[in-house]
Scaffold this motif. Structure first.
Motif, PDB file in Angstrom:
ATOM      1  N   GLY A 235     -70.174  79.481  -9.901  1.00 22.34           N
ATOM      2  CA  GLY A 235     -68.944  78.720  -9.749  1.00 22.34           C
ATOM      3  C   GLY A 235     -67.718  79.609  -9.741  1.00 22.34           C
ATOM      4  N   ALA A 236     -66.572  78.990  -9.563  1.00 19.14           N
ATOM      5  CA  ALA A 236     -65.310  79.720  -9.596  1.00 19.14           C
ATOM      6  C   ALA A 236     -65.105  80.331 -10.988  1.00 19.14           C
ATOM      7  CB  ALA A 236     -64.153  78.781  -9.261  1.00 19.14           C
TER       8      ALA A 236
ATOM      9  N   ASN B 272     -62.857  82.287  -6.313  1.00 18.89           N
ATOM     10  CA  ASN B 272     -63.756  81.471  -5.512  1.00 18.89           C
ATOM     11  C   ASN B 272     -64.783  82.396  -4.879  1.00 18.89           C
ATOM     12  OD1 ASN B 272     -64.975  79.979  -3.401  1.00 18.89           O
ATOM     13  ND2 ASN B 272     -63.206  78.629  -3.288  1.00 18.89           N
TER      14      ASN B 272
ATOM     15  N   LYS C  36     -67.248  81.746  -2.988  1.00 19.50           N
ATOM     16  CA  LYS C  36     -67.620  81.417  -1.617  1.00 19.50           C
ATOM     17  C   LYS C  36     -66.687  82.092  -0.629  1.00 19.50           C
ATOM     18  CE  LYS C  36     -69.387  77.473  -0.748  1.00 19.50           C
ATOM     19  NZ  LYS C  36     -69.636  76.022  -0.577  1.00 19.50           N
TER      20      LYS C  36
ATOM     21  N   SER D  54     -60.180  74.259  -5.666  1.00 19.65           N
ATOM     22  CA  SER D  54     -61.395  73.910  -4.932  1.00 19.65           C
ATOM     23  C   SER D  54     -62.475  73.298  -5.813  1.00 19.65           C
ATOM     24  CB  SER D  54     -61.964  75.154  -4.236  1.00 19.65           C
ATOM     25  OG  SER D  54     -62.300  76.148  -5.198  1.00 19.65           O
ATOM     26  N   HIS D  55     -62.233  73.234  -7.139  1.00 11.08           N
ATOM     27  CA  HIS D  55     -63.248  72.667  -8.029  1.00 11.08           C
ATOM     28  C   HIS D  55     -63.528  71.218  -7.638  1.00 11.08           C
ATOM     29  CE1 HIS D  55     -65.529  71.827 -11.680  1.00 11.08           C
ATOM     30  NE2 HIS D  55     -64.807  70.732 -11.808  1.00 11.08           N
TER      31      HIS D  55
ATOM     32  N   THR E 227     -69.990  77.332  -5.864  1.00  9.32           N
ATOM     33  CA  THR E 227     -69.228  77.823  -4.713  1.00  9.32           C
ATOM     34  C   THR E 227     -69.955  78.994  -4.047  1.00  9.32           C
ATOM     35  OG1 THR E 227     -67.936  79.305  -6.138  1.00  9.32           O
ATOM     36  CG2 THR E 227     -67.029  77.110  -5.728  1.00  9.32           C
TER      37      THR E 227
ATOM     38  N   ARG F  52     -62.042  67.327  -4.518  1.00  9.64           N
ATOM     39  CA  ARG F  52     -61.413  68.576  -4.953  1.00  9.64           C
ATOM     40  C   ARG F  52     -60.254  68.284  -5.899  1.00  9.64           C
ATOM     41  NH1 ARG F  52     -61.294  73.333  -1.348  1.00  9.64           N
ATOM     42  NH2 ARG F  52     -59.098  73.416  -1.915  1.00  9.64           N
TER      43      ARG F  52
END
Length: 212
Positions: free
Chosen positions: A128-129, A48, A50, A77-78, A112, A10
């Motif tokens: 993704g984010a 994010n 997720k 969080s990437h 994510t 991360r």
């Protein structure tokens, strides 16, 4: 000597000296610092998908093999590819579907998405984010707009390429690299228009609303 293979890590776990791959062109560079964008005076939020939460962005700074400075703004969080000596397997996940049973797919490091709601194989998608343009206003403070992220539907019968998705006029639009470049050019032109309006507004306010 063993060959280095990437290890997922991360952004908020990166350390100075880590060797990582640039997420866009895969260039290897060495991390020198990881800073909050708040501290740099240019806050940027990432969505994010997720967790459905906003994450305040971080800036990763490093140096590539040519000695050039590299800056990448991304979510905490990437997941990056950090070079390491230990071999690691690809991240493979299993998604249950109604038409093809359990489907195993390679999960991209940038994904994510929550795959629990994908009933059919062609519905499987990696997202993704998101990054947002943040505009500061006197009436509402910072306003997030124009979110952009990546989308990949590997089993789609119509388009199985990785695309960028940009929210405009309350609808998500899928863009390939050429279309995304045209969108960036249009925003650059519109930025020039905003500056013209700013100058005109300054003159109007200075003269009670009358053009001089």
């Amino acid at each position: 000597m063993s060959e280095k293979t990437p290890i997922p890590v991360r952004t908020d776990e990166l350390q100075p000296g880590d060797q990582i791959r640039h997420p866009h062109d895969w260039t290897l560079f060495t991390v020198s610092s990881v800073e909050t964008l708040d501290s740099l005076g240019s806050p940027l939020d990432f969505h994010n998908r997720k967790t459905d939460e906003m994450e305040r962005g971080l800036r990763v700074t490093g140096t590539d093999a040519d000695g050039e400075t590299v800056h990448v703004d991304c979510a905490p969080s990437h997941l990056w590819h950090r070079e390491g000596p230990q071999a690691t397997a690809r991240r493979i996940i299993t998604i249950p579907t109604a038409d093809h049973g359990d489907v195993q797919v390679n999960e991209p490091d940038w994904c994510t998405a929550d795959h629990s709601g994908e009933a059919y194989r062609e519905d499987i998608e990696h997202t993704g984010a998101e990054a947002h343009l943040v505009v500061f206003t006197a009436c509402h403070g910072p306003v997030r707009t124009l979110p952009i992220g990546f989308l990949w539907r590997p089993f789609s019968p119509t388009n199985n390429q990785i695309m960028a998705t940009l929210l405009m006029a309350d609808d998500w639009h899928e863009l390939d690299p050429a279309a995304l470049t045209r969108a960036a050019d249009a925003l650059t032109e519109h930025a020039a228009t905003l500056r013209v309006y700013a100058r005109q507004l300054n003159e109007l306010q200075a003269h009670g609303g009358e053009n001089q």
